[in-house]
Design an enzyme around this catalytic site. Structure first.
Site, PDB file in Angstrom:
ATOM      1  N   HIS A  63      -1.888  53.905  73.198  1.00  0.00           N
ATOM      2  CA  HIS A  63      -0.486  54.001  73.624  1.00  0.00           C
ATOM      3  C   HIS A  63      -0.326  54.835  74.882  1.00  0.00           C
ATOM      4  O   HIS A  63       0.770  55.291  75.194  1.00  0.00           O
ATOM      5  CB  HIS A  63       0.364  54.619  72.490  1.00  0.00           C
ATOM      6  CG  HIS A  63       0.517  53.691  71.321  1.00  0.00           C
ATOM      7  ND1 HIS A  63       0.926  54.143  70.074  1.00  0.00           N
ATOM      8  CD2 HIS A  63       0.306  52.366  71.177  1.00  0.00           C
ATOM      9  CE1 HIS A  63       0.966  53.122  69.231  1.00  0.00           C
ATOM     10  NE2 HIS A  63       0.581  52.031  69.878  1.00  0.00           N
ATOM     11  N   CYS A  96       5.128  59.027  95.262  1.00  0.00           N
ATOM     12  CA  CYS A  96       3.933  58.532  94.581  1.00  0.00           C
ATOM     13  C   CYS A  96       2.686  58.927  95.368  1.00  0.00           C
ATOM     14  O   CYS A  96       2.684  58.942  96.605  1.00  0.00           O
ATOM     15  CB  CYS A  96       4.004  57.006  94.474  1.00  0.00           C
ATOM     16  SG  CYS A  96       2.537  56.305  93.743  1.00  0.00           S
ATOM     17  N   THR A 136      -1.021  58.525  60.097  1.00  0.00           N
ATOM     18  CA  THR A 136      -0.134  57.515  60.661  1.00  0.00           C
ATOM     19  C   THR A 136       0.669  56.852  59.546  1.00  0.00           C
ATOM     20  O   THR A 136       0.159  56.599  58.465  1.00  0.00           O
ATOM     21  CB  THR A 136      -0.896  56.461  61.496  1.00  0.00           C
ATOM     22  OG1 THR A 136       0.036  55.510  62.023  1.00  0.00           O
ATOM     23  CG2 THR A 136      -1.979  55.758  60.703  1.00  0.00           C
ATOM     24  N   ALA A 183      -4.467  66.761  57.327  1.00  0.00           N
ATOM     25  CA  ALA A 183      -5.656  66.403  58.107  1.00  0.00           C
ATOM     26  C   ALA A 183      -6.636  67.568  58.244  1.00  0.00           C
ATOM     27  O   ALA A 183      -7.853  67.370  58.194  1.00  0.00           O
ATOM     28  CB  ALA A 183      -5.218  65.930  59.494  1.00  0.00           C
TER      29      ALA A 183
HETATM   30  C1  BV8 Z   1       3.858  45.241  71.227  1.00  0.00           C
HETATM   31  C2  BV8 Z   1       4.101  55.838  72.974  1.00  0.00           C
HETATM   32  C3  BV8 Z   1       3.826  43.056  72.055  1.00  0.00           C
HETATM   33  C4  BV8 Z   1       5.463  56.266  73.355  1.00  0.00           C
HETATM   34  C5  BV8 Z   1       4.450  54.496  71.011  1.00  0.00           C
HETATM   35  C6  BV8 Z   1      10.561  43.885  69.486  1.00  0.00           C
HETATM   36  C7  BV8 Z   1      10.045  43.676  70.747  1.00  0.00           C
HETATM   37  C8  BV8 Z   1       8.706  43.908  71.046  1.00  0.00           C
HETATM   38  C9  BV8 Z   1       7.878  44.412  70.075  1.00  0.00           C
HETATM   39  C10 BV8 Z   1       8.421  44.661  68.840  1.00  0.00           C
HETATM   40  C11 BV8 Z   1       9.739  44.396  68.505  1.00  0.00           C
HETATM   41  N1  BV8 Z   1       9.935  44.722  67.205  1.00  0.00           N
HETATM   42  C12 BV8 Z   1       8.799  45.189  66.691  1.00  0.00           C
HETATM   43  C13 BV8 Z   1       7.874  45.165  67.661  1.00  0.00           C
HETATM   44  C14 BV8 Z   1       6.551  45.614  67.594  1.00  0.00           C
HETATM   45  C15 BV8 Z   1       6.605  47.103  67.953  1.00  0.00           C
HETATM   46  C16 BV8 Z   1       6.696  47.841  66.641  1.00  0.00           C
HETATM   47  O1  BV8 Z   1       5.716  47.928  65.943  1.00  0.00           O
HETATM   48  N2  BV8 Z   1       7.887  48.350  66.308  1.00  0.00           N
HETATM   49  C17 BV8 Z   1       8.036  49.021  65.021  1.00  0.00           C
HETATM   50  C18 BV8 Z   1       8.958  50.233  65.185  1.00  0.00           C
HETATM   51  C19 BV8 Z   1       8.543  48.015  64.016  1.00  0.00           C
HETATM   52  N3  BV8 Z   1       5.387  47.407  68.667  1.00  0.00           N
HETATM   53  C20 BV8 Z   1       5.371  47.377  69.995  1.00  0.00           C
HETATM   54  O2  BV8 Z   1       6.347  47.193  70.690  1.00  0.00           O
HETATM   55  C21 BV8 Z   1       3.996  47.561  70.612  1.00  0.00           C
HETATM   56  N4  BV8 Z   1       3.800  46.531  71.565  1.00  0.00           N
HETATM   57  O3  BV8 Z   1       4.079  44.827  70.125  1.00  0.00           O
HETATM   58  O4  BV8 Z   1       3.664  44.446  72.293  1.00  0.00           O
HETATM   59  C22 BV8 Z   1       3.533  42.357  73.304  1.00  0.00           C
HETATM   60  C23 BV8 Z   1       2.864  41.165  73.225  1.00  0.00           C
HETATM   61  C24 BV8 Z   1       2.587  40.488  74.374  1.00  0.00           C
HETATM   62  C25 BV8 Z   1       2.984  41.022  75.599  1.00  0.00           C
HETATM   63  C26 BV8 Z   1       3.670  42.234  75.663  1.00  0.00           C
HETATM   64  C27 BV8 Z   1       3.951  42.913  74.512  1.00  0.00           C
HETATM   65  C28 BV8 Z   1       3.896  48.876  71.344  1.00  0.00           C
HETATM   66  C29 BV8 Z   1       4.044  50.020  70.379  1.00  0.00           C
HETATM   67  C30 BV8 Z   1       3.751  51.333  71.102  1.00  0.00           C
HETATM   68  C31 BV8 Z   1       5.020  52.135  71.205  1.00  0.00           C
HETATM   69  N5  BV8 Z   1       4.689  53.460  71.737  1.00  0.00           N
HETATM   70  N6  BV8 Z   1       4.096  55.656  71.533  1.00  0.00           N
HETATM   71  C32 BV8 Z   1       5.659  57.713  73.023  1.00  0.00           C
HETATM   72  O5  BV8 Z   1       4.800  58.334  72.358  1.00  0.00           O
HETATM   73  O6  BV8 Z   1       6.689  58.233  73.481  1.00  0.00           O
HETATM   74  S1  BV8 Z   1       4.539  54.361  69.343  1.00  0.00           S
HETATM   75  C33 BV8 Z   1       4.700  55.880  68.603  1.00  0.00           C
HETATM   76  O7  BV8 Z   1       4.639  55.586  67.203  1.00  0.00           O
HETATM   77  C34 BV8 Z   1       3.594  56.876  68.817  1.00  0.00           C
HETATM   78  O8  BV8 Z   1       2.517  56.403  69.584  1.00  0.00           O
HETATM   79  C35 BV8 Z   1       3.086  57.117  67.389  1.00  0.00           C
HETATM   80  O9  BV8 Z   1       1.786  57.499  67.337  1.00  0.00           O
HETATM   81  C36 BV8 Z   1       3.279  55.787  66.864  1.00  0.00           C
HETATM   82  C37 BV8 Z   1       3.091  55.528  65.434  1.00  0.00           C
HETATM   83  O10 BV8 Z   1       3.688  56.545  64.721  1.00  0.00           O
HETATM   84  P1  BV8 Z   1       2.734  57.467  63.856  1.00  0.00           P
HETATM   85  O11 BV8 Z   1       1.631  57.960  64.712  1.00  0.00           O
HETATM   86  O12 BV8 Z   1       2.356  56.729  62.633  1.00  0.00           O
HETATM   87  O13 BV8 Z   1       3.687  58.678  63.589  1.00  0.00           O
HETATM   88  P2  BV8 Z   1       4.797  58.794  62.442  1.00  0.00           P
HETATM   89  O14 BV8 Z   1       5.644  59.974  62.765  1.00  0.00           O
HETATM   90  O15 BV8 Z   1       5.430  57.458  62.217  1.00  0.00           O
HETATM   91  O16 BV8 Z   1       3.929  59.131  61.138  1.00  0.00           O
HETATM   92  C38 BV8 Z   1       3.247  60.382  61.057  1.00  0.00           C
HETATM   93  C39 BV8 Z   1       2.430  60.359  59.785  1.00  0.00           C
HETATM   94  O17 BV8 Z   1       1.706  61.570  59.724  1.00  0.00           O
HETATM   95  C40 BV8 Z   1       3.253  60.259  58.516  1.00  0.00           C
HETATM   96  O18 BV8 Z   1       2.722  59.249  57.689  1.00  0.00           O
HETATM   97  C41 BV8 Z   1       3.062  61.635  57.848  1.00  0.00           C
HETATM   98  O19 BV8 Z   1       3.023  61.545  56.440  1.00  0.00           O
HETATM   99  C42 BV8 Z   1       1.725  62.047  58.390  1.00  0.00           C
HETATM  100  N7  BV8 Z   1       1.495  63.485  58.425  1.00  0.00           N
HETATM  101  C43 BV8 Z   1       2.414  64.483  58.557  1.00  0.00           C
HETATM  102  N8  BV8 Z   1       1.762  65.679  58.537  1.00  0.00           N
HETATM  103  C44 BV8 Z   1       0.434  65.413  58.423  1.00  0.00           C
HETATM  104  C45 BV8 Z   1       0.264  64.024  58.347  1.00  0.00           C
HETATM  105  N9  BV8 Z   1      -0.955  63.443  58.216  1.00  0.00           N
HETATM  106  C46 BV8 Z   1      -2.021  64.262  58.135  1.00  0.00           C
HETATM  107  N10 BV8 Z   1      -1.933  65.612  58.202  1.00  0.00           N
HETATM  108  C47 BV8 Z   1      -0.733  66.221  58.342  1.00  0.00           C
HETATM  109  N11 BV8 Z   1      -0.661  67.564  58.388  1.00  0.00           N
END
Ligand code: BV8
Length: 248
Positions: free
Chosen positions: A118, A145, A186, A229
């Site tokens: 990402h 730039c 994640t 973790a």
């Molecule tokens: C794509 C960078 C296709 C930015 C991020 C409509 C249009 C287009 C696409 C979509 C759409 N609808 C859905 C999609 C797909 C979309 C998607 O998945 N949406 C979701 C919300 C449904 N995905 C995309 O758009 C991706 N691209 O599909 O492209 C395409 C095809 C052809 C041509 C062009 C395009 C791109 C997705 C990337 C988005 N960018 N980040 C930024 O950081 O500002 S995503 C963002 O979420 C972060 O990167 C983050 O890492 C990621 C995932 O979240 P998690 O890491 O899981 O974090 P979260 O808080 O959710 O969970 C934390 C976990 O940690 C929890 O489970 C918790 O219990 C646990 N935890 C807490 N404490 C601890 C722990 N674990 C261990 N130890 C601890 N102590």
């Protein structure tokens, strides 16, 4: 159907996927937990190309604030980051570290080879040439730039929603070849990363989820280790480098 027991000694090819949870104990907010990043800002307002076109200043501010926090002294790699770096040094098989995180804590914890699918918070990209540069803690549309000397062409080198993640071909090849897939910290909400466990399973891999909570994808994993973790990742590394047997 549980695949191989985890204390098999000879894993050949391991893929580790990390998410925001591995950096939680370093003081970086997760996205979807209580007080998470997305609670403060709607995703649509700050992490899509449309948002950047609509209100670039808001998006620059969002990433400048996160870069400033990441560069603050109190944010340091934790025992989980360091354990994965030790795994890279000591594991006799092939290890691939794929992170959804844009922070640089894996690198600062000692990991040298990883895929930032990402993008990276500490990098910026020219929208004209696609060239990528190290980012200062703060930049915005007024900054010229590095390559084209134009104002307004620099953007965060981060993959926004609706944009294609990076290194996908290499990552898919690694998933199709691995015999152990581990997802750490994640929530399994964001695709394509959330689908990696299924690719690995279809390739015959044993799968492990490390997370203190049950997630969207927990049922897809053969094994789940519930805990933070900083406790569970050193346990995994001990198992994989054979320091001691670990019951599963
Ligand atoms: C794509 C960078 C296709 C930015 C991020 C409509 C249009 C287009 C696409 C979509 C759409 N609808 C859905 C999609 C797909 C979309 C998607 O998945 N949406 C979701 C919300 C449904 N995905 C995309 O758009 C991706 N691209 O599909 O492209 C395409 C095809 C052809 C041509 C062009 C395009 C791109 C997705 C990337 C988005 N960018 N980040 C930024 O950081 O500002 S995503 C963002 O979420 C972060 O990167 C983050 O890492 C990621 C995932 O979240 P998690 O890491 O899981 O974090 P979260 O808080 O959710 O969970 C934390 C976990 O940690 C929890 O489970 C918790 O219990 C646990 N935890 C807490 N404490 C601890 C722990 N674990 C261990 N130890 C601890 N102590």
């Amino acid at each position: 159907m549980a695949r191989d027991s985890l204390d098999r000694r000879h894993w050949h090819s391991v893929v580790v996927l990390t998410g925001a949870g591995i950096s939680a104990e370093s003081g970086l907010g997760t996205f979807r937990g209580a007080g998470g990043l997305w609670e403060q800002q709607r995703v649509e307002d700050v992490a899509t190309p449309e948002a950047f076109a609509r209100d670039p200043e808001l998006v620059y501010r969002f990433y400048n604030a996160r870069r400033e926090h990441l560069c603050a002294g109190e944010v340091q790699p934790n025992a989980a980051h360091r354990a994965l770096a030790e795994l890279e040094r000591s594991f006799p098989g092939n290890l691939a570290l794929v992170t959804q995180n844009v922070d640089n804590l894996h690198e600062r914890g000692g990991s040298r080879r990883l895929y930032h699918m990402h993008g990276e918070l500490m990098k910026m990209r020219c929208q004209r040439s696609g060239s990528v540069f190290e980012a200062p803690a703060y930049f915005d549309a007024a900054d010229r730039c590095v390559c084209c000397d134009e104002e307004g062409s620099l953007r965060p080198h981060v993959v926004w929603f609706g944009e294609m993640p990076l290194h996908m071909d290499e990552i898919h090849a690694l998933l199709e070849d691995c015999d152990l897939f581990v997802a750490i910290g994640t929530s399994g909400n964001v695709y394509p990363a959330a689908g990696f466990v299924q690719v690995a399973r279809q390739a015959g891999a044993t799968t492990l989820e490390i997370n203190p909570e049950i997630t969207e994808g927990s049922g897809l994993f053969h094994h789940q280790w519930r805990g933070p973790a900083t406790e569970q990742v050193p346990r995994l590394v001990s198992l994989l480098v054979g320091n001691q047997g670990t019951s599963v």
